[in-house]
Design a protein around this motif. Structure first.
Motif, PDB file in Angstrom:
ATOM      1  N   CYS A 100     -43.164  -2.394 -36.896  1.00 30.51           N
ATOM      2  CA  CYS A 100     -43.826  -3.713 -36.960  1.00 30.51           C
ATOM      3  C   CYS A 100     -44.748  -3.917 -35.763  1.00 30.51           C
ATOM      4  O   CYS A 100     -45.632  -4.783 -35.798  1.00 30.51           O
ATOM      5  CB  CYS A 100     -42.809  -4.839 -37.087  1.00 30.51           C
ATOM      6  N   CYS A 101     -44.586  -3.106 -34.707  1.00 30.16           N
ATOM      7  CA  CYS A 101     -45.504  -3.213 -33.561  1.00 30.16           C
ATOM      8  C   CYS A 101     -46.887  -2.648 -33.909  1.00 30.16           C
ATOM      9  O   CYS A 101     -47.814  -2.715 -33.103  1.00 30.16           O
ATOM     10  CB  CYS A 101     -44.927  -2.510 -32.340  1.00 30.16           C
ATOM     11  N   LEU A 102     -47.008  -2.055 -35.120  1.00 27.62           N
ATOM     12  CA  LEU A 102     -48.321  -1.612 -35.610  1.00 27.62           C
ATOM     13  C   LEU A 102     -49.023  -2.716 -36.392  1.00 27.62           C
ATOM     14  O   LEU A 102     -50.183  -2.586 -36.770  1.00 27.62           O
ATOM     15  CB  LEU A 102     -48.153  -0.410 -36.554  1.00 27.62           C
TER      16      LEU A 102
ATOM     17  N   MET B 286     -51.139   0.661 -32.646  1.00 25.36           N
ATOM     18  CA  MET B 286     -49.877   0.312 -31.974  1.00 25.36           C
ATOM     19  C   MET B 286     -50.127  -0.750 -30.903  1.00 25.36           C
ATOM     20  O   MET B 286     -51.120  -0.675 -30.173  1.00 25.36           O
ATOM     21  CB  MET B 286     -49.275   1.580 -31.353  1.00 25.36           C
ATOM     22  N   CYS B 287     -49.254  -1.731 -30.826  1.00 28.84           N
ATOM     23  CA  CYS B 287     -49.353  -2.761 -29.789  1.00 28.84           C
ATOM     24  C   CYS B 287     -49.362  -2.075 -28.417  1.00 28.84           C
ATOM     25  O   CYS B 287     -48.529  -1.199 -28.155  1.00 28.84           O
ATOM     26  CB  CYS B 287     -48.157  -3.708 -29.894  1.00 28.84           C
ATOM     27  N   PRO B 288     -50.288  -2.443 -27.544  1.00 31.42           N
ATOM     28  CA  PRO B 288     -50.362  -1.759 -26.243  1.00 31.42           C
ATOM     29  C   PRO B 288     -49.107  -1.930 -25.379  1.00 31.42           C
ATOM     30  O   PRO B 288     -48.904  -1.180 -24.422  1.00 31.42           O
ATOM     31  CB  PRO B 288     -51.583  -2.405 -25.576  1.00 31.42           C
ATOM     32  N   LEU B 289     -48.266  -2.907 -25.731  1.00 35.51           N
ATOM     33  CA  LEU B 289     -47.041  -3.100 -24.944  1.00 35.51           C
ATOM     34  C   LEU B 289     -45.899  -2.199 -25.413  1.00 35.51           C
ATOM     35  O   LEU B 289     -44.846  -2.135 -24.777  1.00 35.51           O
ATOM     36  CB  LEU B 289     -46.594  -4.569 -25.018  1.00 35.51           C
ATOM     37  N   ASN B 290     -46.121  -1.515 -26.549  1.00 38.62           N
ATOM     38  CA  ASN B 290     -45.083  -0.619 -27.054  1.00 38.62           C
ATOM     39  C   ASN B 290     -45.230   0.726 -26.354  1.00 38.62           C
ATOM     40  O   ASN B 290     -46.222   1.431 -26.535  1.00 38.62           O
ATOM     41  CB  ASN B 290     -45.220  -0.465 -28.574  1.00 38.62           C
ATOM     42  N   GLN B 291     -44.247   1.064 -25.555  1.00 39.82           N
ATOM     43  CA  GLN B 291     -44.284   2.341 -24.841  1.00 39.82           C
ATOM     44  C   GLN B 291     -43.076   3.174 -25.237  1.00 39.82           C
ATOM     45  O   GLN B 291     -41.943   2.699 -25.090  1.00 39.82           O
ATOM     46  CB  GLN B 291     -44.261   2.096 -23.331  1.00 39.82           C
TER      47      GLN B 291
ATOM     48  N   MET C 108     -40.542   1.421 -27.271  1.00 40.88           N
ATOM     49  CA  MET C 108     -39.848   0.246 -26.721  1.00 40.88           C
ATOM     50  C   MET C 108     -40.877  -0.795 -26.301  1.00 40.88           C
ATOM     51  O   MET C 108     -41.957  -0.455 -25.819  1.00 40.88           O
ATOM     52  CB  MET C 108     -39.044   0.627 -25.475  1.00 40.88           C
ATOM     53  N   CYS C 109     -40.503  -2.060 -26.438  1.00 42.93           N
ATOM     54  CA  CYS C 109     -41.378  -3.138 -25.983  1.00 42.93           C
ATOM     55  C   CYS C 109     -41.239  -3.288 -24.464  1.00 42.93           C
ATOM     56  O   CYS C 109     -40.137  -3.495 -23.962  1.00 42.93           O
ATOM     57  CB  CYS C 109     -40.986  -4.443 -26.662  1.00 42.93           C
ATOM     58  N   SER C 110     -42.367  -3.180 -23.767  1.00 44.56           N
ATOM     59  CA  SER C 110     -42.333  -3.239 -22.286  1.00 44.56           C
ATOM     60  C   SER C 110     -41.949  -4.620 -21.772  1.00 44.56           C
ATOM     61  O   SER C 110     -41.567  -4.768 -20.621  1.00 44.56           O
ATOM     62  CB  SER C 110     -43.709  -2.921 -21.704  1.00 44.56           C
TER      63      SER C 110
ATOM     64  N   TYR D 229     -39.778 -11.144 -23.034  1.00 42.96           N
ATOM     65  CA  TYR D 229     -40.875 -12.138 -23.054  1.00 42.96           C
ATOM     66  C   TYR D 229     -41.706 -12.077 -24.327  1.00 42.96           C
ATOM     67  O   TYR D 229     -42.745 -12.726 -24.411  1.00 42.96           O
ATOM     68  CB  TYR D 229     -41.791 -11.911 -21.833  1.00 42.96           C
ATOM     69  N   ARG D 230     -41.269 -11.271 -25.304  1.00 47.74           N
ATOM     70  CA  ARG D 230     -42.093 -11.066 -26.496  1.00 47.74           C
ATOM     71  C   ARG D 230     -42.257 -12.386 -27.276  1.00 47.74           C
ATOM     72  O   ARG D 230     -41.386 -13.246 -27.230  1.00 47.74           O
ATOM     73  CB  ARG D 230     -41.501  -9.949 -27.383  1.00 47.74           C
ATOM     74  N   PRO D 231     -43.369 -12.489 -28.025  1.00 47.62           N
ATOM     75  CA  PRO D 231     -43.632 -13.748 -28.739  1.00 47.62           C
ATOM     76  C   PRO D 231     -42.729 -13.973 -29.957  1.00 47.62           C
ATOM     77  O   PRO D 231     -41.955 -13.091 -30.351  1.00 47.62           O
ATOM     78  CB  PRO D 231     -45.097 -13.599 -29.193  1.00 47.62           C
ATOM     79  N   MET D 232     -42.902 -15.125 -30.555  1.00 47.20           N
ATOM     80  CA  MET D 232     -42.021 -15.574 -31.637  1.00 47.20           C
ATOM     81  C   MET D 232     -41.964 -14.607 -32.828  1.00 47.20           C
ATOM     82  O   MET D 232     -40.877 -14.259 -33.283  1.00 47.20           O
ATOM     83  CB  MET D 232     -42.496 -16.951 -32.123  1.00 47.20           C
ATOM     84  N   ILE D 233     -43.121 -14.176 -33.310  1.00 42.66           N
ATOM     85  CA  ILE D 233     -43.116 -13.380 -34.545  1.00 42.66           C
ATOM     86  C   ILE D 233     -42.413 -12.041 -34.322  1.00 42.66           C
ATOM     87  O   ILE D 233     -41.776 -11.507 -35.230  1.00 42.66           O
ATOM     88  CB  ILE D 233     -44.546 -13.204 -35.130  1.00 42.66           C
ATOM     89  N   CYS D 234     -42.497 -11.511 -33.094  1.00 45.46           N
ATOM     90  CA  CYS D 234     -41.816 -10.244 -32.791  1.00 45.46           C
ATOM     91  C   CYS D 234     -40.294 -10.436 -32.854  1.00 45.46           C
ATOM     92  O   CYS D 234     -39.551  -9.475 -33.030  1.00 45.46           O
ATOM     93  CB  CYS D 234     -42.198  -9.738 -31.405  1.00 45.46           C
ATOM     94  N   ARG D 235     -39.834 -11.658 -32.685  1.00 43.95           N
ATOM     95  CA  ARG D 235     -38.397 -11.947 -32.714  1.00 43.95           C
ATOM     96  C   ARG D 235     -37.883 -12.176 -34.126  1.00 43.95           C
ATOM     97  O   ARG D 235     -36.701 -11.973 -34.392  1.00 43.95           O
ATOM     98  CB  ARG D 235     -38.095 -13.217 -31.885  1.00 43.95           C
TER      99      ARG D 235
ATOM    100  N   THR E 195     -54.312 -11.518 -30.647  1.00 40.08           N
ATOM    101  CA  THR E 195     -53.337 -10.434 -30.765  1.00 40.08           C
ATOM    102  C   THR E 195     -52.812 -10.136 -29.362  1.00 40.08           C
ATOM    103  O   THR E 195     -53.383 -10.600 -28.368  1.00 40.08           O
ATOM    104  CB  THR E 195     -54.004  -9.161 -31.318  1.00 40.08           C
ATOM    105  N   ILE E 196     -51.777  -9.322 -29.299  1.00 37.78           N
ATOM    106  CA  ILE E 196     -51.262  -8.932 -27.979  1.00 37.78           C
ATOM    107  C   ILE E 196     -52.339  -8.168 -27.201  1.00 37.78           C
ATOM    108  O   ILE E 196     -52.532  -8.396 -25.998  1.00 37.78           O
ATOM    109  CB  ILE E 196     -49.990  -8.072 -28.121  1.00 37.78           C
ATOM    110  N   ALA E 197     -53.074  -7.289 -27.896  1.00 39.54           N
ATOM    111  CA  ALA E 197     -54.123  -6.522 -27.193  1.00 39.54           C
ATOM    112  C   ALA E 197     -55.156  -7.467 -26.588  1.00 39.54           C
ATOM    113  O   ALA E 197     -55.609  -7.272 -25.454  1.00 39.54           O
ATOM    114  CB  ALA E 197     -54.784  -5.535 -28.158  1.00 39.54           C
TER     115      ALA E 197
HETATM  116  S1  SF4 Z   1     -44.994  -7.530 -27.961  1.00 45.23           S
HETATM  117 FE1  SF4 Z   1     -44.190  -7.495 -30.083  1.00 45.23          FE
HETATM  118  S2  SF4 Z   1     -45.542  -6.035 -31.160  1.00 45.23           S
HETATM  119 FE2  SF4 Z   1     -45.841  -5.683 -28.928  1.00 45.23          FE
HETATM  120  S3  SF4 Z   1     -44.397  -4.044 -28.376  1.00 45.23           S
HETATM  121 FE3  SF4 Z   1     -43.375  -6.026 -27.980  1.00 45.23          FE
HETATM  122  S4  SF4 Z   1     -42.206  -6.406 -29.888  1.00 45.23           S
HETATM  123 FE4  SF4 Z   1     -43.778  -4.855 -30.403  1.00 45.23          FE
END
Ligand code: SF4
Length: 203
Positions: A51-53, A106-111, A114-116, A120-126, A191-193
């Protein structure tokens, strides 16, 4: 001055109070999500259709500020890598949009999967992944599906209720209070990016 740069003028102690209230709403969301996932027997173990894509948009200043808080806690080399990736993702998305092509970045925070900034991730990621419903006043309830992995793990969807409405309501209420306190109008759509790119520019 754009609305994100206006945030720099907001008093830090007042912001802490708003972010602490956001954290409380997120903790309630996480608890409800865990309860429903357990009731279904669903476990998010990461999957190819990550889903981070997904090109999620985030609409509140407070989520932006919470992401910024998480990002600022990372060490400098990590921030630099993520920022470079965020700029690249924005560029790839813009190019694909111009050509009218679909894009999955891929979301740039996904390393390494794993979510970096997991805390602190936003609502929809939860809340992503589990079938849900949303009730807007005067409208029939909207029912959203689970993710592909959910469908594989839980083909016999029983009627476990995951109503996102109270969380959306609390988020909107808090965001409105914040905007009033900060003298902001409108809402963001990032977007996160795009968020990371703005953070990198000092917003
Ligand atoms: S911020 Fe959301 S989409 Fe990005 S890596 Fe974290 S969980 Fe995935």
């Amino acid at each position: 001055m754009n609305s994100l740069s206006a945030l720099a003028d907001f008093q830090a102690d007042k912001l802490d109070i708003f972010l602490s209230r956001l954290q409380t709403i997120f903790a309630q969301m996480d608890q409800k999500y865990d309860e429903v996932a357990e009731a279904y027997g669903f476990k998010c173990r990461g999957c190819e259709d990550n889903c981070c894509l997904t090109r999620f948009y985030h609409h509140t200043y407070l989520e932006y500020l919470y992401v910024r808080l998480g990002f600022d806690k990372l060490d400098f080399p990590e921030r630099k890598i993520i920022l470079t990736r965020a700029v690249d993702v924005c560029r790839q998305v813009e190019m694909a949009d111009k050509k009218g092509e679909p894009v999955r970045q891929m979301c740039p925070l996904n390393q390494r999967g794993m979510c970096s900034i997991y805390f602190y991730r936003p609502m929809i990621c939860r809340m992503h992944g589990i079938p849900h419903e949303l009730r807007k006043p005067g409208q029939p309830a909207f029912h959203g599906p689970g993710c592909g992995d959910f469908d594989k793990q839980c083909p016999d969807v029983s009627n476990v209720q995951f109503d996102r409405t109270p969380f959306y309501f609390e988020m909107a209420k808090l965001e409105n209070e914040f905007k009033q306190a900060a003298g902001l109008t409108g809402r963001i759509k990032l977007t996160i990016a795009e968020m990371i790119t703005c953070i990198g520019q000092g917003a």
